[in-house]
Design a protein around this motif. Structure first.
Motif, PDB file in Angstrom:
ATOM      1  N   SER A 120       0.848  -1.190   0.000  1.00 23.84           N
ATOM      2  CA  SER A 120       0.000   0.000   0.000  1.00 23.84           C
ATOM      3  C   SER A 120       0.885   1.242   0.000  1.00 23.84           C
ATOM      4  O   SER A 120       1.639   1.458   0.956  1.00 23.84           O
ATOM      5  CB  SER A 120      -0.912  -0.005   1.228  1.00 23.84           C
ATOM      6  OG  SER A 120      -1.440   1.286   1.470  1.00 23.84           O
ATOM      7  N   SER A 140       0.008   4.309   0.355  1.00 24.51           N
ATOM      8  CA  SER A 140      -0.388   5.217   1.444  1.00 24.51           C
ATOM      9  C   SER A 140       0.219   4.763   2.766  1.00 24.51           C
ATOM     10  O   SER A 140       0.626   5.601   3.582  1.00 24.51           O
ATOM     11  CB  SER A 140      -1.909   5.287   1.555  1.00 24.51           C
ATOM     12  OG  SER A 140      -2.460   4.015   1.858  1.00 24.51           O
ATOM     13  N   ASN A 141       0.328   3.463   2.998  1.00 22.96           N
ATOM     14  CA  ASN A 141       0.960   2.958   4.214  1.00 22.96           C
ATOM     15  C   ASN A 141       2.460   3.242   4.219  1.00 22.96           C
ATOM     16  O   ASN A 141       3.046   3.546   5.271  1.00 22.96           O
ATOM     17  CB  ASN A 141       0.715   1.461   4.370  1.00 22.96           C
ATOM     18  CG  ASN A 141      -0.714   1.142   4.777  1.00 22.96           C
ATOM     19  OD1 ASN A 141      -1.474   2.033   5.161  1.00 22.96           O
ATOM     20  ND2 ASN A 141      -1.087  -0.120   4.679  1.00 22.96           N
TER      21      ASN A 141
END
Length: 284
Positions: free
Chosen positions: A245, A247-248
């Motif tokens: 991810s 965003s992670n």
């Protein structure tokens, strides 16, 4: 002296000040170790080594070392006094506690007992608004059964005095980072720091030490074959890019860097294009 060192960092907020203090503690720890035979037996590697000696523009938390030869009986405890004496000579009090864990990794935690408010003086504290009771702690880890086939070099550090530290050379450091990025056992948690460092290595044109990467991958049982090619490494990276991810990744790295605008370009397509610029050592 500590105050002058902190001012060199020009911290703008509490997180930056704490990161500066932690890095100063890391350098003092290295100085204490340098007064012993520690670097005859071990080499410095990981993100902190990359920042302090090679110019990585992000902060790092731990001190990671690899023995030069496997030794399951190695202990950090004989080196504690030299490290504590080094802090004491600068008016700082620390405690070190060895972590009791039966693994190949020897661990210890160094904790600052000195009230930093007294050390950095009121003007910096008041300007930034730091909470003076916040604990500063550093984890020290030594791999007692390390994958070998890495290269080392002596690097000079000027603070708190001039001394040399044995470090993994940049291509071997890159191999360790690549192994962590591809195979780190974090379940659903990922380290954006790994990807930030990957970007840094590629932008700097540093080649990946294929032999050391292979040693790490086979030792951890993530690779079964006797050889590995650049194309196979690129294939592993592409699969990893598809599984993470973005965003992670950004959420993890943001507190370690000063300018998060550099993350705006991060995307699966960006990393797939980026790794096409990856260089490899030619001795595999």
């Amino acid at each position: 002296m500590i105050k002058e060192w902190i001012e060199e960092y020009k911290p703008q907020n509490e997180e930056e000040l704490l990161s500066a203090l932690r890095e100063i503690m890391q350098e003092i720890t290295l100085a204490g170790l340098s007064r012993t035979n520690f670097f005859e037996n071990a080499a410095f590697y990981g993100g902190t080594a990359l920042r302090i000696f090679y110019g990585l523009d992000r902060y790092s938390e731990d001190l990671d070392f690899s023995l030069l030869q496997p030794n399951s009986n190695f202990s950090l405890e004989p080196y504690f006094k030299s490290v504590m004496d080094e802090f004491d000579s600068l008016g700082l009090t620390v405690t070190i506690k060895e972590k009791q864990k039966q693994t190949a990794i020897e661990s210890a935690f160094l904790k600052a007992e000195t009230i930093w408010k007294e050390i950095v003086l009121e003007d910096i504290i008041n300007e930034i608004g730091i909470r003076s009771n916040k604990t500063l702690k550093i984890k020290i880890e030594v791999d007692r059964q390390p994958p070998l086939n890495f290269k080392t070099e002596e690097k000079l550090l000027l603070r708190p005095f001039s001394f040399y530290v044995k470090c993994l050379a940049k291509p071997s450091l890159f191999a360790g980072k690549m192994h962590a990025l591809l195979f780190r056992n974090w379940k659903n948690r990922v380290k954006g720091r790994d990807w930030y460092d990957l970007e840094w290595y590629i932008k700097k044109g540093i080649p990946l030490d294929v032999n050391h990467f292979l040693s790490r991958a086979t030792e951890s049982k993530h690779w079964k074959e006797e050889t590995i090619s650049p194309d196979q490494i690129i294939e592993l990276l592409n699969k990893k890019i598809d599984s993470v991810s973005i965003s992670n990744l950004k959420q993890d790295i943001v507190r370690f860097i000063k300018n998060d605008e550099v993350l705006s370009i991060w995307s699966p397509d960006y990393f797939k294009d980026l790794i096409q610029n990856l260089k490899f050592t030619d001795n595999y």
